[in-house]
Design a protein around this motif. Structure first.
Motif, PDB file in Angstrom:
ATOM      1  N   GLN A 111       3.395 -42.361  25.253  1.00  0.00           N
ATOM      2  CA  GLN A 111       4.174 -43.424  25.859  1.00  0.00           C
ATOM      3  C   GLN A 111       5.424 -43.638  25.035  1.00  0.00           C
ATOM      4  O   GLN A 111       5.539 -43.134  23.925  1.00  0.00           O
ATOM      5  CB  GLN A 111       3.290 -44.691  25.842  1.00  0.00           C
ATOM      6  N   ASP A 158      -2.847 -47.751  24.841  1.00  0.00           N
ATOM      7  CA  ASP A 158      -2.909 -47.785  26.304  1.00  0.00           C
ATOM      8  C   ASP A 158      -2.368 -46.512  26.936  1.00  0.00           C
ATOM      9  O   ASP A 158      -2.772 -46.136  28.029  1.00  0.00           O
ATOM     10  CB  ASP A 158      -2.107 -48.979  26.847  1.00  0.00           C
ATOM     11  N   SER A 159      -1.460 -45.855  26.243  1.00  0.00           N
ATOM     12  CA  SER A 159      -0.835 -44.682  26.850  1.00  0.00           C
ATOM     13  C   SER A 159      -1.836 -43.548  27.047  1.00  0.00           C
ATOM     14  O   SER A 159      -1.584 -42.624  27.806  1.00  0.00           O
ATOM     15  CB  SER A 159       0.357 -44.218  26.008  1.00  0.00           C
ATOM     16  N   LEU A 206      -5.012 -44.273  27.931  1.00  0.00           N
ATOM     17  CA  LEU A 206      -6.116 -44.930  28.632  1.00  0.00           C
ATOM     18  C   LEU A 206      -6.793 -44.020  29.653  1.00  0.00           C
ATOM     19  O   LEU A 206      -8.007 -43.988  29.772  1.00  0.00           O
ATOM     20  CB  LEU A 206      -5.563 -46.174  29.350  1.00  0.00           C
ATOM     21  N   TYR A 207      -6.013 -43.262  30.354  1.00  0.00           N
ATOM     22  CA  TYR A 207      -6.596 -42.450  31.427  1.00  0.00           C
ATOM     23  C   TYR A 207      -6.808 -41.005  31.005  1.00  0.00           C
ATOM     24  O   TYR A 207      -7.076 -40.144  31.820  1.00  0.00           O
ATOM     25  CB  TYR A 207      -5.713 -42.554  32.673  1.00  0.00           C
ATOM     26  N   GLU A 208      -6.616 -40.744  29.717  1.00  0.00           N
ATOM     27  CA  GLU A 208      -6.794 -39.372  29.265  1.00  0.00           C
ATOM     28  C   GLU A 208      -8.089 -39.254  28.488  1.00  0.00           C
ATOM     29  O   GLU A 208      -8.156 -39.570  27.314  1.00  0.00           O
ATOM     30  CB  GLU A 208      -5.605 -38.943  28.398  1.00  0.00           C
ATOM     31  N   THR A 209      -9.114 -38.796  29.172  1.00  0.00           N
ATOM     32  CA  THR A 209     -10.421 -38.713  28.519  1.00  0.00           C
ATOM     33  C   THR A 209     -10.397 -37.710  27.373  1.00  0.00           C
ATOM     34  O   THR A 209     -11.197 -37.762  26.467  1.00  0.00           O
ATOM     35  CB  THR A 209     -11.498 -38.283  29.534  1.00  0.00           C
ATOM     36  N   ASN A 254      -9.951 -39.403  23.712  1.00  0.00           N
ATOM     37  CA  ASN A 254     -10.684 -40.592  23.332  1.00  0.00           C
ATOM     38  C   ASN A 254     -11.452 -40.489  22.013  1.00  0.00           C
ATOM     39  O   ASN A 254     -12.225 -41.355  21.675  1.00  0.00           O
ATOM     40  CB  ASN A 254     -11.605 -41.042  24.476  1.00  0.00           C
TER      41      ASN A 254
END
Ligand SMILES: [Zn+2]
Length: 1004
Positions: A895, A969-970, A972-975, A978
């Motif tokens: 991000q 948060d940037s 968040l959708y990148e598994t 994690n």
């Protein structure tokens, strides 16, 4: 004839200016010392009284006397010594702890029994001015009494201690020289030597009785003579015990050398000497001692002494032999050694140097026994050139070092005809290739970083001091010195202070323009054969553009027959007529200065063939790996090239280059390779042309063309590759420094970057039919770089402007290192400021980012400057490669981009101890899109963690510990991101690695 008279007039004024200061008749002061000193080896102090008889032989009344209090050089960071250490890139003294520094802790002056006023020099605390109560008239003398106490510093330069090993030189209060040119007060310097008055010395040293002392002067104390003889017997027994008959005496002892923990009563030992101008002594309880004797002329009793430790023991086993050899050699070549002993002392804890004092030399760590022999010869030689001929070494370093180096060469040629100075380079070096010293001399002159040999020492770079005063001067002495004449000069001037003018006068060099040019100017010698033609014999056109008119020889080669012809030196262009050969031989080659007798810095243009189309083109050779310049051949080197990236996979090819370590105009290095997966021809290359203007605003101007081509994406569904080709013409200007010793460099460069992407694509209508398209764009870059390499706070500042289709991008990078301890410990601060005044649909992602990351669509590296393992990776290990960009947040951030402005700041610091770990914290403020508020906003991002540093700025791994919410948060959708492991980033900066490599070669 008018013109000629005018020229002569100008030249006479020059000569007058250069050597005319001392029109006065010669005189020299006499200074006799009577010193009593006590060493306290608990507090590391010297306490004593110096009595001086000062006899004024000058025709002048003296109202005050300058004194050198050189122990004060180690007092603080403001001394000339401390400043020079920093200027020469050493932080050793800069980071000295207070208890490691040293100085006079007490001193006072009495003259003829009365106290006198004295003051420190305003600028230099190691110079004092002592005011006399009454004028000292010519031929009168006075008696000084100077009680003093010195705290001995740690061994940073010539006076100091390492534990209870004491190296005591430049220690007692000493009058500066007063000669025909007046007073010569000078602060102590490490680079820059001595000038002192001749006289008699009577020195009594009191110290614990188990100390072994080596000193200038003849030992007068009988008990101490017996003590030393006992030490010699002990040393001999020790040698026989450690190296029994038949064992290899070249192997080191590998034993720890600890100080005996003794606490014995004091002894007092006395030394006397005449006709010397300095007194040094060295004391160590652990010293081993060897003794020899040599006959010099009538004197059968010149003793040779060697004092050394367990460390380097094996190198010193034959040291008295080296001393004997050297003292005999110089006695034969120059004049008889006048002193009762010649002594060498080892300080294996010092750093690769050696220092001369009358009768005695201190030698630091050495490579080999041969090396030690040559170093001892050089230092022993200084007994003649500085000890007996008391040159002003500080102002005319070239005189003593140059002449001495000339004789050292003779010594080396005589005893070690095959000794090479740089053993590590030997494997690269073939016959005909120049040696490292020649390479350095010619490269410095090619780049115009050489200075006039006569340059004052505080304006001289370390390189010039080391090469100009020693080796370049020795070359010149080789042209003008005749050993016979040197003997005459020596006899006339021994125990006196000859000036350059006296030397020049004696050797009839007053009107020798070439000699004066060689010493007093930065002009160069470069004879060049322009052409050859046949007429009655041969006509050779030779050019010596703006050079020095040194006489030279032309060698005429006919098969294996060689004839030589002497040519008078000239400047400009001249045609030399070579008569036909008497026996009718046809010459096939002419060579200027074949035997390398004159200091011609560019030998590449000294040869011409008499037939063939390309008479001046040297024979071509292809050589493996690399080498050192061979002036008669054009060499191209080759080595296998091996590379890897995630698309081309293993790349194999060849590196072709012409880097023979010499500075040159034309340079190239190309590495074409074959991508084993992509089956693509890829690779990288650069071709450069360097201009080295002799005098202009610029030190160097380089025109270059860089190119590279690699695959940048693999479409695994349709099995095709994207690739890119980058071509970059570049012009770079390096500004000439105002002072050569300055640490500041300014640079301006312009480059035009052309990126051509070759991409495959499919359409929805035809998902299996791969079509290709070209995607071209350019960026113009203008960059100014300010680089201050000062070791105490190196700083780099860059201002860059990028312009391309639809955008103008302005940004600035700042980087500073703040050391807080020696050994590279310190903090690094980085700053960034960027602004996009125009952004109108550019062909690449030019918005500012928090850091460099790879990306599926296109990497953020729109200049394609970085070498990335997976340029378009979104996932996997290769997507974790970080590169320096914009705010440079070392933690990966998906991000944070700005199309307006960005400000960044990063700090990292070393930690105490040996671990290569550096905590870091990076932050940025920028105008961007706030996904929480879902609108444009000013955003603050930060992150921190630790870096594991392999090679600073080149190979590093970053482990993030904390970060601002927008960064978390940037992902968040990148598994895939994690886990901590997948958030780790790494830096492999090949450009930085290359820079490190280049610098290592440079400083080798
Ligand atoms: Zn020297």
């Amino acid at each position: 004839m008018m013109k000629k008279i005018f020229f002569t007039l100008i030249f006479s004024i020059f000569v007058l200016f250069a050597f005319g200061q001392n029109e006065q008749p010669y005189f020299q002061q006499e200074v006799n010392y009577d010193i009593e000193v006590t060493l306290d080896d608990k507090s590391h102090t010297l306490k004593g009284v110096t009595k001086i008889e000062y006899i004024n032989n000058s025709p002048d009344d003296l109202e005050s006397i300058y004194f050198h209090l050189w122990a004060n050089a180690y007092k603080n960071q403001k001394t000339a010594f401390a400043k020079q250490q920093v200027q020469n890139g050493s932080t050793k003294f800069f980071f000295a702890k207070d208890n490691e520094k040293g100085s006079y802790t007490q001193i006072s002056f009495e003259v003829n029994g009365q106290k006198v006023d004295w003051t420190y020099d305003e600028e230099h605390i190691d110079i004092a001015l002592v005011k006399l109560n009454q004028k000292l008239r010519p031929q009168q003398s006075i008696q000084f009494r100077i009680p003093f106490e010195i705290k001995i510093p740690k061994y940073f330069s010539r006076m100091g201690h390492e534990g209870q090993a004491y190296y005591i030189s430049q220690w007692f209060p000493k009058p500066a020289v007063y000669d025909r040119d007046g007073w010569h007060p000078m602060p102590y310097l490490d680079m820059g030597e001595f000038y002192a008055e001749f006289g008699k010395f009577d020195v009594k040293i009191t110290l614990p009785e188990d100390y072994v002392v080596a000193a200038t002067g003849q030992l007068q104390t009988e008990s101490e003579k017996k003590f030393l003889d006992r030490k010699v017997r002990e040393t001999n027994r020790y040698i026989n015990e450690k190296y029994p008959r038949g064992s290899d005496r070249t192997l080191p002892l590998l034993e720890k050398d600890t100080f005996p923990n003794t606490n014995l009563p004091n002894k007092t030992i006395r030394y006397t000497a005449e006709n010397i101008h300095d007194f040094a002594w060295f004391a160590d309880k652990r010293f081993f001692v060897q003794k020899g004797k040599v006959a010099i002329g009538e004197n059968n009793n010149v003793f040779t002494w060697a004092f050394f430790n367990k460390k380097e023991f094996h190198l010193w086993l034959n040291a008295t032999k080296y001393l004997e050899q050297a003292v005999q050699f110089y006695s034969q070549k120059v004049g008889e050694y006048p002193y009762p002993h010649v002594t060498a002392v080892s300080n294996p804890y010092g750093a690769l140097g050696a220092m001369e004092y009358p009768m005695i030399t201190l030698v630091d760590r050495m490579f080999s026994a041969n090396n030690l022999d040559v170093v001892i010869a050089h230092e022993v030689g200084h007994n003649w050139f500085q000890g007996i001929l008391g040159f002003n070494e500080r102002d005319y370093t070239w005189l003593d070092e140059g002449i001495n180096s000339y004789y050292e060469r003779l010594y080396e040629k005589n005893f070690y005809p095959d000794l090479k100075e740089q053993p590590l380079l030997n494997f690269l070096q073939e016959d005909g290739e120049i040696d490292l010293m020649e390479l350095l001399k010619s490269s410095m002159q090619k780049e115009n970083t050489h200075q006039a040999i006569s340059t004052p020492v505080n304006e001289m770079t370390e390189m010039n001091y080391g090469i100009g005063s020693y080796d370049r001067t020795a070359d010149i002495m080789g042209l003008y010195l005749t050993p016979h004449k040197m003997k005459g000069f020596f006899n006339q001037w021994k125990f006196k202070h000859p000036q350059p003018s006296d030397f020049i006068k004696y050797f009839d060099l007053e009107n020798d323009k070439a000699f004066n040019d060689l010493i007093y100017t930065a002009k160069k010698v470069d004879y060049k054969i322009v052409s050859v033609s046949k007429s009655g014999g041969y006509r050779l056109k030779i050019n010596n553009k703006n050079g020095i008119a040194v006489p030279f020889k032309i060698s005429m080669i006919a098969g294996d027959q060689i004839r030589t012809q002497n040519v008078e030196g000239f400047v400009g262009e001249k045609t030399i007529q070579i008569p036909p050969h008497s026996e009718g031989l046809t010459f096939d080659k002419f060579i200027i200065d074949k035997d390398r007798e004159i200091p011609d810095f560019n030998r590449k243009n000294n040869t011409i063939r008499t037939s063939g189309l390309l008479k001046k083109v040297e024979p071509f050779r292809l050589k493996f790996l690399g080498g050192v310049q061979n002036p008669t051949k054009t060499t191209m080197y080759w080595l296998p090239a091996l590379g890897w990236n995630n698309y081309d996979k293993t790349m194999l090819g060849v590196v072709l280059h012409n880097n023979d370590l010499a500075a040159k105009n034309f340079e190239f290095a190309v590495a074409p390779m074959y991508g084993t997966a992509s089956k693509n021809i890829v690779g990288t290359g650069v071709v450069k042309y360097n201009f080295f203007p002799e005098s202009s605003l610029f030190q160097r101007v380089t025109l270059s063309m860089h190119g590279k081509r690699y695959s940048s994406r693999y479409d695994w569904r349709n099995k095709f590759y994207d690739d890119f080709t980058k071509l970059t013409p570049k012009l770079e200007f390096v500004f000439r420094k105002k002072r050569m010793v300055s640490s500041v460099e300014h640079k301006v460069s312009f480059r035009y970057v052309n990126i051509s992407k070759n991409e495959g694509f499919t359409t929805i209508d035809n998902p299996t039919d791969v079509q290709r398209r070209k995607n071209n764009y350019y960026v113009n870059e203008l960059k100014y770089t300010f680089n201050d390499s000062k070791v105490t706070s190196p700083l780099k500042l860059e201002f860059t402007a990028h312009q391309g289709e639809g955008f103008v991008r302005l940004f600035s990078n700042y980087k500073q290192f703040i050391p807080y301890r020696k050994g590279g410990k310190g903090a690094t601060i980085r700053g960034f400021l960027g602004w996009l005044p125009q952004l109108d649909n550019p062909p690449a992602l030019v918005g500012f980012t928090l850091g460099g990351i790879t990306n599926e669509v296109s990497t953020r590296d729109y200049m394609f400057d970085e070498n990335l393992l997976g340029r378009t990776q979104d996932l996997g290990i290769f997507s974790q490669q970080y590169f320096n960009r914009d705010a440079r947040l070392r933690t990966l951030a998906n991000q944070g981009s700005s199309e307006e402005w960005m400000l960044g700041l990063g700090v990292s610091s070393t930690i105490p101890g040996p671990l290569p770990i550096r905590p870091y914290f990076d932050a940025a403020i920028y105008k961007g899109f706030d996904f929480d508020k879902f609108k444009e906003a000013t955003i603050f991002s930060y992150s921190g963690g630790v870096a594991i540093v392999g090679i600073p700025d080149a190979i590093e791994i970053y482990i993030p510990f904390f970060e601002s919410k927008d960064i978390t948060d940037s992902f968040l959708y990148e598994t895939d991101r994690n886990t901590l492991f997948k958030r780790i980033s790494f830096l492999i900066d090949l450009n930085a690695l290359q820079r490190v490599g280049k610098e290592t070669i440079r400083f080798y």
